[in-house]
Design an enzyme around this catalytic site. Structure first.
Site, short mmCIF file in Angstrom:
data_model
loop_
_atom_site.label_atom_id
_atom_site.label_comp_id
_atom_site.label_asym_id
_atom_site.label_seq_id
_atom_site.Cartn_x
_atom_site.Cartn_y
_atom_site.Cartn_z
N THR B 141 0.81 -1.21 0.00
CA THR B 141 0.00 0.00 0.00
C THR B 141 0.85 1.28 0.00
O THR B 141 1.89 1.33 0.64
CB THR B 141 -0.91 0.00 1.24
OG1 THR B 141 -1.66 -1.22 1.23
CG2 THR B 141 -1.85 1.19 1.24
N GLY B 180 2.57 -2.99 8.07
CA GLY B 180 2.83 -3.28 9.48
C GLY B 180 4.31 -3.52 9.71
O GLY B 180 5.02 -4.03 8.84
N GLU B 423 -6.31 -6.30 4.30
CA GLU B 423 -6.51 -7.54 3.53
C GLU B 423 -7.71 -7.41 2.61
O GLU B 423 -8.46 -8.36 2.40
CB GLU B 423 -6.70 -8.76 4.44
CG GLU B 423 -5.65 -8.99 5.49
CD GLU B 423 -4.23 -8.82 4.99
OE1 GLU B 423 -3.99 -9.00 3.79
OE2 GLU B 423 -3.36 -8.46 5.81
C1 LIG Z 1 -4.11 -1.35 10.39
C2 LIG Z 1 -3.73 -1.48 8.96
C3 LIG Z 1 -2.69 -2.33 8.60
C4 LIG Z 1 -2.27 -2.44 7.27
N1 LIG Z 1 -1.20 -3.25 6.96
C5 LIG Z 1 -0.73 -3.26 5.68
C6 LIG Z 1 0.45 -4.00 5.34
O1 LIG Z 1 1.04 -4.66 6.19
N2 LIG Z 1 0.93 -3.94 4.07
C7 LIG Z 1 0.29 -3.20 3.12
O2 LIG Z 1 0.78 -3.16 2.00
N3 LIG Z 1 -0.84 -2.51 3.39
C8 LIG Z 1 -1.36 -2.50 4.66
N4 LIG Z 1 -2.51 -1.79 4.95
C9 LIG Z 1 -3.22 -1.06 3.92
C10 LIG Z 1 -4.56 -1.70 3.55
O3 LIG Z 1 -4.33 -2.89 2.85
C11 LIG Z 1 -5.40 -0.73 2.75
O4 LIG Z 1 -5.70 0.38 3.58
C12 LIG Z 1 -6.69 -1.37 2.28
O5 LIG Z 1 -6.41 -2.26 1.25
C13 LIG Z 1 -7.73 -0.35 1.79
O6 LIG Z 1 -7.23 0.41 0.77
P1 LIG Z 1 -7.30 1.99 0.78
O7 LIG Z 1 -6.76 2.46 2.08
O8 LIG Z 1 -6.68 2.46 -0.47
O9 LIG Z 1 -8.84 2.31 0.77
P2 LIG Z 1 -9.63 3.01 -0.44
O10 LIG Z 1 -9.62 2.11 -1.60
O11 LIG Z 1 -9.16 4.37 -0.60
O12 LIG Z 1 -11.08 2.99 0.20
C14 LIG Z 1 -11.81 4.16 0.54
C15 LIG Z 1 -13.26 3.96 0.18
O13 LIG Z 1 -13.38 3.86 -1.24
C16 LIG Z 1 -14.14 2.73 -1.58
N5 LIG Z 1 -13.67 2.15 -2.85
C17 LIG Z 1 -12.40 2.05 -3.32
N6 LIG Z 1 -12.39 1.44 -4.51
C18 LIG Z 1 -13.66 1.14 -4.82
C19 LIG Z 1 -14.31 0.50 -5.93
N7 LIG Z 1 -13.62 0.04 -6.95
N8 LIG Z 1 -15.65 0.36 -5.89
C20 LIG Z 1 -16.36 0.82 -4.86
N9 LIG Z 1 -15.81 1.44 -3.79
C21 LIG Z 1 -14.48 1.59 -3.78
C22 LIG Z 1 -13.99 1.76 -0.42
O14 LIG Z 1 -15.09 0.92 -0.33
C23 LIG Z 1 -13.88 2.71 0.77
O15 LIG Z 1 -15.16 3.01 1.25
C24 LIG Z 1 -2.95 -1.69 6.28
C25 LIG Z 1 -4.02 -0.86 6.64
C26 LIG Z 1 -4.43 -0.75 7.95
C27 LIG Z 1 -5.57 0.15 8.31
#
Ligand SMILES: Cc1cc2nc3c(=O)[nH]c(=O)nc-3n(C[C@H](O)[C@H](O)[C@H](O)COP(=O)(O)OP(=O)(O)OC[C@H]3O[C@@H](n4cnc5c(N)ncnc54)[C@H](O)[C@@H]3O)c2cc1C
Ligand SMILES: Cc1cc2nc3c(=O)[nH]c(=O)nc-3n(C[C@H](O)[C@H](O)[C@H](O)COP(=O)(O)OP(=O)(O)OC[C@H]3O[C@@H](n4cnc5c(N)ncnc54)[C@H](O)[C@@H]3O)c2cc1C
Lengths: 658, 658
Positions: B141, B180, B423
């Site tokens: 991410t 993480g 995930e």
């Molecule tokens: C505690 C924690 C630990 C993590 N650990 C890791 C890690 O170890 N390694 C790593 O690489 N990442 C890690 N992450 C990142 C995590 O995998 C991402 O935050 C997660 O995949 C969500 O992606 P985003 O933040 O881009 O959300 P976004 O995609 O920006 O989501 C925001 C909103 O947009 C909506 N949305 C997005 N795309 C679409 C679509 N196509 N259709 C409809 N709605 C959509 C979603 O439903 C949501 O409501 C971690 C995150 C957290 C919070």
């Protein structure tokens, strides 16, 4: 990537109405806006009220910081002669993002003395309190009892020889537990205790106790007091415990407006035992208003962020869409926005009803108390519950970044959570509301006019008059659906209770077994009440056509989602058909589309200063990523490149020494 | 007051079954129980694993404490030659209440190298990793992209002259963000980046990067790395950021099991582009299992507390009831208990399916991947969502004390919240599941046998065969209801999509507008899947009649509440009638009554050690009030009787100096 600020600029250009006009409506008029701006200007520019690194502070640092801010706030209030409680509320709402360690002083201690103190008591205590020469709290809940006030164990025994009360904490579970600001801040408390005179118990009464010395703040003799430890949120508040060992107070420290103990120990009971609960009703009205404000803040943050965040290529080669354009995202956020407006309107209704009825009560018309109690209990539970869950929907809608403290949604959520528990646990409040509804259902004579709908018996074969999706834009049909549902569920709760009694259960067990039905009808009543109020209030507004249109559409969203989320309740007796449910879902999408150009305008109109949102995701300019980055750089763990735990623990395993 | 411990004793005497027998069933057999007890014994008695004052620690102290515990854990594992990942999982589940700062090392870094590394790469890196000579994480991410992996901006450019890759973070939004253990702990990372060879982009590939020196833990040249700041929970984890400026790594550091870059820059693409997602499926299965465990813990705490807590006199003069005897309280907690069991069963199913299908994939049968992906995405979202909301229901059911950190429910809730986001963000996962369901709906040939029900078209006029409340105890009828609902909603999502396309929308916009329908059918499928699995698994159990009866009743509760909570979905097409809905509600009450004597037994059977619950409310002996009191006394704010903020800030206003 498109530039975030250009994204928000474009949104703002699309808005069909004048945002300032809507801000005035929300504030309650142009003058109120100006007053609010004046108050904000007094505080927002002071460095002491800066929250930049607030989310990095430890529990203890947060408490200290809050005491510092509180003291400065008191100074500002004094300097500028600000004494109107409404001004104080405005500052809390729009400027101070925290639960002050003097919160109870102003929300409970002073009002309780005002409502329950005799004229002399008011004269003695209020000037001290108004001037912050003493700081008070309200100590009711004990380790063993919160909901059941009659079960409190703290005793106050009258000693006619010395004309004193002697306060004691006879058991561990009698320890006062939870009162806000009790642990480290307050010098005084109104303490609720069982009154004993000559071995007879007269039930719960209120006593003013001095907790700490006014010389050096040390606990008074016989007083054990402290903080109850870390919590989910409200880190700035020193919710405390209190145990008393033969603490003596003069007879005059019992609040005697309603009940009296004479020097010789003669007791005179209050005209109405419910009179002492008046202050609590005010607090419940305040919860309604805070629920509205906080949900508005959450919607502001999440909607702005969703216009800036772009994710998932919809068409190869094109710019990724703003996430607000995903229908599932709209389905998360637009209902929260609609609810925020609905709650703002009902909060205003609650407050003005409180003031009107309070005046009645003061002048001896006690009938209003029951109505006030019935309305406020349910609405407190309903708005707290929906506001808290709505804030969490907003937080999750921000994806990963919503989990960062920098989102601003985290501390908001944590601080709002207990609103479902304090000022009456929500389930207990719904049960009380239901009991009031059932009483009205059976006794037309006691039914207040605002609830007269309960007297209209729902027709068994009633059908909803909706013939087309367009019909769903008609407030009258929407309100009718909620009215029918409330009537039907109240009636069926009454029948359920009857059936339990006729099966031979005693009343208390029959009531218990009807609990789920009771809660159901109380919620149905609240949804009806809020929906009806939304359309009534909006209809009365004098404003531009564009604003009225947007507000009405929000009302439709609030109503239709209420139907969709609880569809079984409308389908069960065939009031609504499957086809009509399809109309509902279709219309929800239609409304989202209608509202789409105005979403940013509708949140901008709340006019929260960036400082009061304290959110990297929700600031006015949309500069999300720079804010997240610059904030993270300052995190405590980044003070050194290599963390001390490396030297202490990690090095040996990495070097294979273990 | 009755004594809390005598309350729990009485409950335990009422239990109709042998708790140890049920514990074995939950653990998966007597041997597993013994293994678990052995593992617990290695750790629980060590002072280092004490959590007594854990809830008082600041963010930084929590991180340090976690590093300390981690290092000790690694020592214990080594000392006792514990290498089986299942043992490690058992320790995490039952003993360690925290997200280890090496969590990603074991859950992602090692598995990714195993799944995506060539034999030489495995040989080089795995021994180092297994021995903790290096600690790794998984960095995918970025600030700007989480969900949309193809949109990642980090670049890895091949330099054939030096046979090296050059890694860069070309923009602010390309900064790795959230991984993480990245901020302060890890020495290495698998980094996902866009592969460039001779100006051509070949998409996302995995590279092993060294982040910190193995000599002194300082960041490597060109590497900027740190903690992303405070969050809702997971304070023990240093989720981090990473920016790279011309970081060079040898060609051999690209993981090349599936795709290869030859020394001269020739690229060979993988046989199946989805192969790289295998590890993610395992992680989703782990989320399902953690959701089950944590909901079980929450139910344990809230149910024990509800047997000890007494509130509100039901009959004048009588002892106040245990709050568990309020039907509204049962309606909060029994469904959570039922869900905890349902999730424990589905978690076991998920894991064994993963292992079976993983073997298929390893041996080249790639078809299983899609099935695995389809099943795991939805179940991850479904269980995470219900577990998190269930924990919060349990927390609120504890009234005021639930808000105290000492409840143990607070940190559990905060740490589980992000399971709805990481995930795979839940909405995105539901949408993916729905796409898979619709594909199966249209193409019988690709439908896996576990989903063959989709091929059975629901009859338009189908009616539920329930004739009496007693019929609701029949698993076959319950499963049928969920099956029908899933079939109907999948079909109507497909029709909705068609209708959008026939209105002239392009596929991507038609899919977007169908999003709400998609999510609905994905949830319906998951509920069906979990319910079916519950009854199937329970039927196969060899156990005492009493245990089977309790488990079946829990299954009925899970199913009936699923119907009651989503009643509109069953009523809308008249599959269920209003009368049947009344049966459902009646039967729910009946089941609560049946289960009442066994509630404590059913949570005792999870056999969580007190230390692993770390809850003043949920300890085995029920000694709630002493624990709360003794814990609060140790709170940091109570170190001094008079807090320093009095001298600094409060004194002047109390003395009216300002
Ligand atoms: C505690 C924690 C630990 C993590 N650990 C890791 C890690 O170890 N390694 C790593 O690489 N990442 C890690 N992450 C990142 C995590 O995998 C991402 O935050 C997660 O995949 C969500 O992606 P985003 O933040 O881009 O959300 P976004 O995609 O920006 O989501 C925001 C909103 O947009 C909506 N949305 C997005 N795309 C679409 C679509 N196509 N259709 C409809 N709605 C959509 C979603 O439903 C949501 O409501 C971690 C995150 C957290 C919070
Ligand atoms: C942050 C915070 C601040 C607070 N501030 C103050 C303060 O300033 N002053 C003060 O005096 N107190 C304060 N309190 C205490 C608060 O008012 C009580 O916690 C609240 O009234 C709930 O009571 P309880 O804790 O006894 O919950 P309980 O009554 O023990 O509730 C536990 C469960 O039992 C159920 N239950 C209880 N009775 C019934 C019934 N009759 N029928 C059905 N179900 C029932 C509830 O629904 C709930 O699920 C505060 C609490 C919190 C969390």
């Amino acid at each position: 990537m498109a530039s975030p600020s250009s994204d928000l600029d474009r949104e703002r250009r699309k808005c069909t109405f004048n945002v300032a006009e809507l801000t005035d409506i929300i504030n309650g008029g142009r003058e109120k806006t100006e007053r609010r701006q004046y108050l904000e200007s007094l505080v927002l520019n002071e460095p002491i009220f800066n929250y930049d690194d607030y989310y990095f502070l430890s529990r203890e640092e947060k408490y200290s910081d809050a005491v510092k801010k509180t003291v400065r706030l008191v100074q500002v209030l004094k300097q500028h002669n600000i004494e109107d409680p409404e001004d104080y509320q405005t500052l809390l709402k729009y400027v101070l993002n925290l639960n002050l360690p003097i919160a109870l002083h102003n929300s409970m201690f002073r009002p309780t003395i005002r409502d329950q103190g005799t004229d002399e008591q008011r004269k003695k205590w209020l000037p001290l309190a108004n001037d912050y020469k003493i700081i008070g709290t309200y100590a009711q809940t004990e380790l063993g009892h919160g909901t059941f006030i009659r079960g409190l164990e703290t005793t106050s025994t009258y000693d006619p020889k010395r004309e004193e009360f002697v306060l004691n904490t006879p058991t561990l579970t009698a320890t006062k537990w939870w009162p806000g600001c009790l642990g480290k801040t307050s010098t005084h408390a109104v303490v609720m205790a069982q009154l004993y005179i000559k071995n007879q118990c007269y039930g719960i009464h209120s006593f003013i106790i001095q907790l700490r010395s006014l010389k050096d703040h040390s606990p008074m003799p016989g007083v054990t007091v402290g903080d109850i430890g870390n919590k989910v949120g409200l880190e700035t508040n020193d919710n405390g415990f209190l145990a008393m060992d033969n603490v003596r107070i003069p007879r005059e420290n019992m609040l005697m407006r309603h009940a009296q103990v004479y020097p010789d120990g003669t007791y005179r009971k209050p005209a109405n035992s419910k009179l002492v609960y008046g202050t609590m009703v005010l607090l419940r009205a305040t919860v309604v208003s805070e629920s509205a404000t906080n949900l508005s803040k959450a919607a502001t943050i999440a909607i702005r962020y969703s216009c800036v965040r772009r994710q998932t290529e919809a068409k190869p080669g094109e710019l990724e869409p703003q996430i607000i354009d995903y229908v599932t995202q709209q389905h998360k956020l637009v209902p929260q926005l609609a609810t925020a407006y609905a709650f703002a309107w009902i909060a205003r209704y609650m407050m003005s009803t409180y003031h009107a009825l309070h005046a009645d009560i003061e002048s001896g018309h006690l009938g209003a108390l029951q109505e006030l109690h019935g309305i406020s209990s349910g609405l407190k539970a309903f708005t707290a519950e929906m506001s808290v869950s709505g804030i969490e929907v907003c937080r999750r809608a921000c994806g990963g970044h919503g989990f960062s403290a920098a989102s601003g949604l985290v501390s908001m959520y944590k601080d709002r959570l207990p609103s479902c528990t304090y000022e009456g646990e929500n389930t207990v409040l719904y049960l009380q509301t239901a009991r009031f509804l059932l009483k009205c259902f059976r006794q037309p004579s006691i039914t207040p006019s605002s609830m007269s709908y309960i007297q209209v018996k729902p027709l068994p074969g009633a059908r909803w008059g909706v013939k087309s999706p367009e019909d769903l834009m008609k407030p009258i049909l929407l309100v009718e659906a909620f009215e029918h549902r409330a009537q039907r569920t109240i009636k069926s709760a009454a029948q359920f209770l009857e059936s339990q009694i006729s099966q031979g259960l005693d009343t208390s067990e029959a009531m218990n077994r009807s609990g789920i039905e009771f809660v159901r009808c109380a919620k149905a009543h609240c949804y009806y009440f809020v929906t009806r109020n939304f359309f009534q209030s909006t209809a009365l507004l004098k404003c531009s056509k564009e604003i009225k249109e947007s507000l009405l559409t929000l009302g439709v969203v609030f109503a239709l989602n209420g139907i969709a989320d609880n569809s079984g309740e409308f389908l069960e007796d065939c009031f609504i058909t499957g086809t009509q449910m399809e109309f509902v879902r279709e219309r929800i999408l239609y409304c989202y589309k209608q509202l789409r150009p105005n979403l940013v305008g509708l949140v901008d109109a709340f006019a929260f200063a960036d400082q009061s949102l304290n959110s990297a995701l929700g600031a006015y300019d949309g500069d999300v990523y720079n804010r997240l980055y610059n904030w993270a750089k300052r995190a405590p763990l980044n003070k050194t490149d290599v963390h001390s735990s490396y030297h202490k623990y990690l090095k040996p395993i990495l070097k294979s020494k273990i």
